[in-house]
Design a protein around this motif. Structure first.
Motif, short mmCIF file in Angstrom:
data_model
loop_
_atom_site.label_atom_id
_atom_site.label_comp_id
_atom_site.label_asym_id
_atom_site.label_seq_id
_atom_site.Cartn_x
_atom_site.Cartn_y
_atom_site.Cartn_z
N LEU A 421 35.88 70.83 32.27
CA LEU A 421 36.68 69.84 32.99
C LEU A 421 36.33 68.42 32.55
CD1 LEU A 421 38.83 69.57 35.21
CD2 LEU A 421 36.96 69.29 36.85
N GLY A 422 37.36 67.68 32.15
CA GLY A 422 37.18 66.30 31.72
C GLY A 422 36.74 66.14 30.29
N GLN A 423 36.51 67.28 29.61
CA GLN A 423 36.04 67.24 28.23
C GLN A 423 37.21 67.38 27.24
OE1 GLN A 423 32.76 66.59 27.56
NE2 GLN A 423 32.74 66.32 29.80
N PRO A 424 37.01 66.95 26.01
CA PRO A 424 38.05 67.18 25.00
C PRO A 424 38.20 68.67 24.72
CG PRO A 424 36.07 66.29 24.00
CD PRO A 424 35.87 66.20 25.48
N TRP A 425 39.43 69.09 24.48
CA TRP A 425 39.72 70.50 24.21
C TRP A 425 39.47 70.76 22.73
CZ3 TRP A 425 39.71 74.78 26.63
CH2 TRP A 425 40.48 75.89 26.25
N ASN A 426 38.17 70.92 22.38
CA ASN A 426 37.80 71.12 20.99
C ASN A 426 36.71 72.18 20.90
OD1 ASN A 426 35.35 69.85 21.71
ND2 ASN A 426 36.04 67.85 20.95
N GLU A 427 36.31 72.50 19.70
CA GLU A 427 35.36 73.60 19.51
C GLU A 427 34.00 73.30 20.12
OE1 GLU A 427 33.88 76.84 16.21
OE2 GLU A 427 35.20 75.19 15.59
N ALA A 428 33.56 72.05 20.06
CA ALA A 428 32.25 71.71 20.62
C ALA A 428 32.24 71.98 22.13
CB ALA A 428 31.92 70.25 20.34
N SER A 429 33.32 71.61 22.82
CA SER A 429 33.39 71.86 24.27
C SER A 429 33.42 73.35 24.57
CB SER A 429 34.63 71.18 24.85
OG SER A 429 34.57 69.78 24.70
N ILE A 430 34.17 74.09 23.75
CA ILE A 430 34.26 75.53 23.96
C ILE A 430 32.91 76.20 23.75
CG2 ILE A 430 35.23 77.66 22.99
CD1 ILE A 430 37.13 76.28 24.83
N GLN A 431 32.20 75.81 22.68
CA GLN A 431 30.89 76.41 22.41
C GLN A 431 29.92 76.12 23.55
OE1 GLN A 431 30.02 78.48 20.11
NE2 GLN A 431 31.69 78.34 18.60
N ASN A 432 29.99 74.92 24.09
CA ASN A 432 29.13 74.57 25.23
C ASN A 432 29.48 75.41 26.45
OD1 ASN A 432 27.22 73.01 26.78
ND2 ASN A 432 28.97 71.94 27.65
#
Length: 483
Positions: A421-432
């Motif tokens: 939530l509130g994060q960019p929809w990118n691979e780094a956010s998904i991995q986290n």
């Protein structure tokens, strides 16, 4: 009040004054009616050897034919219906029905044990006017029928030919008139052999009954309760049947939500859901089998509360709410708040689920549901994952993540949601977010999957959801399966 169960069986009126409320339809057909074409294979609604065709009137007065599993259908629930077994298909001059003739001509029977069930599944389609079947449609219609001899090729060949034969010579009696004559204006109440069975006609009466008898079992389709009788050998001394309450069979639309009553069958409920959320299509096709979806209800699946029930994760991700009723009092409850623990629910004595409300789709909402199971058709999930997100540009502004098969209940993944939530929809956010799954779930190991597999697969399904927005169409199918 009426105490006689009435239904038509192969065109003949049955009026049963003495009924064991725990007796299954299959037991009645074979032991009492002497109709042994209907077989017992599994006694749990899996193999389809006991398939029969039921006809009933829908809300518009139209006759609907449905293939059902007789092994888990309780006899008194047939009140007001018409029923056919394989013995009722042959014409008076002994000519076979087109469905039967197609099976013969395609050599679609070997040992023959499963054959009556296949015939009745196809007969149900035939009676509903489906007589030019594609191979895909035939596979869907026969998803609840198993055969261990033929390899299915000749059966599917027969299914695609049923419309090529002349219609049967013996025209049926006036089924709509028969069904209308069976409709009752009073509740059915059975109190025999130490067992009680109520079939009320209104929600008010049902609610009052359950408030007065909170220890009674609420019965809708019986696709789970039937196994309590056939597998666990339980005795159910008090049953309240929802299937005759017309108010509960309604699907209502407004600007805020889709409301599905507790008596709406799974097949009808998914049809309504797909209009708003087509991503649920494959979940619909893989949800049990057609005979089970013809008998079970969506709200019943939610009320059952199984941790491996496939409807709950999808509806939790969509933000569904339940309408709970106790006497004349109603309240709304988010679906995820119903489940407190394994077989534990946030309900008071005498309180029951009247309907489920699914929010209307919001602009830009993205949804996916993934199911992992050992078989593609008619199998229980090892993991069922559901994801719903909304984006403002590339930023996640709303997210709901729900899993089934990962805990004692279907539930959300709050740590994963907070990480996104509130994060960019990118691979780094998904991995986290994937790394946060272990904070939300410590899955068990069982015959379907190990704990390690479940946790790894659940994380990878989240990654797949993200990939689906950036990779070829092959990943956009909505569900995944291990075969």
């Amino acid at each position: 009040m009426r105490q006689t169960v009435r239904f038509y069986l192969n065109g003949e009126l049955q009026q049963l004054a003495t009924v064991n409320a725990n007796q299954t339809l299959l037991q009645y057909l074979r032991s009492d009616a002497g109709l042994t074409g209907c077989k017992e294979g599994c006694a749990e609604g899996d193999c389809g050897a006991c398939t029969v065709t039921e006809a009933s009137l829908d809300g518009t007065g139209t006759v609907r034919y449905r293939a059902l599993n007789a092994c888990i259908r309780l006899l008194p629930t047939l009140d007001g219906c018409a029923l056919w077994t394989v013995e009722g298909l042959t014409a008076a001059d002994d000519r076979l029905h087109p469905v039967q003739q197609a099976m013969v001509d395609e050599h679609a029977s070997q040992c023959g044990f499963c054959t009556p069930g296949f015939v009745m599944s196809l007969y149900s389609l035939y009676q509903n006017g489906e007589r030019s079947l594609s191979r895909q449609r035939a596979c869907q219609a026969l998803s609840g029928n198993l055969c261990r001899c033929t390899g299915y090729r000749p059966i599917l060949a027969a299914a695609t030919r049923i419309g090529q034969y002349p219609p049967p010579a013996n025209t049926q009696t006036d089924v709509p008139a028969q069904l209308r004559a069976l409709q009752r204006e009073q509740s059915l109440i059975l109190q025999q052999q130490g067992l009680r069975f109520w079939a009320p006609l209104s929600t008010a009466e049902l609610s009052a009954l359950y408030l007065a008898h909170p220890d009674a079992v609420l019965l809708a389709g019986g696709t789970d309760i039937g196994l309590w009788l056939t597998k666990q050998l339980q005795t159910l001394p008090a049953l309240i049947y929802l299937g005759q309450v017309r108010e509960l069979q309604q699907i209502q639309h407004n600007e805020q939500h889709l409301r599905i009553g507790a008596g709406v069958l799974l097949e009808q409920a998914f049809t309504a859901l797909l209009a708003a959320y087509p991503e649920l299509d494959e979940l619909w096709q893989r949800f049990a089998s057609l005979p089970i979806r013809n008998a079970g209800t969506l709200v019943g699946n939610l009320a059952n509360g199984s941790p491996i029930g496939d409807a709950a994760p999808a509806l939790i991700a969509l933000g569904a709410q339940l309408v709970l009723r106790r006497g004349e009092q109603q309240r709304l409850l988010p679906l995820e708040d119903l489940y407190l623990g394994y077989r534990q629910q946030s309900r008071q004595p005498g309180e029951w689920l009247e309907a489920v409300q699914i929010p209307r789709r919001r602009s830009g909402q993205q949804l996916a549901v993934y199911k992992l199971s050992k078989r593609w058709d008619q199998d229980i999930s090892a993991v069922c994952a559901a994801f719903s997100i909304e984006l403002a540009g590339e930023q996640v502004t709303a997210v709901r993540v729900a899993y089934g098969g990962m805990a004692a209940t279907s539930r959300r993944a709050p740590a994963v949601e907070q990480a996104l939530l509130g994060q960019p929809w990118n691979e780094a956010s998904i991995q986290n977010a994937m790394s946060c799954l272990a904070h939300d779930f410590q899955p068990l190991s069982d015959m379907r999957a190990s704990s390690h597999y479940r946790l790894t697969a659940a994380a990878n399904l989240l990654y797949r959801f993200w990939l689906a927005g950036t990779t070829p169409q092959a990943l956009r199918t909505g569900l995944g399966g291990v075969q």
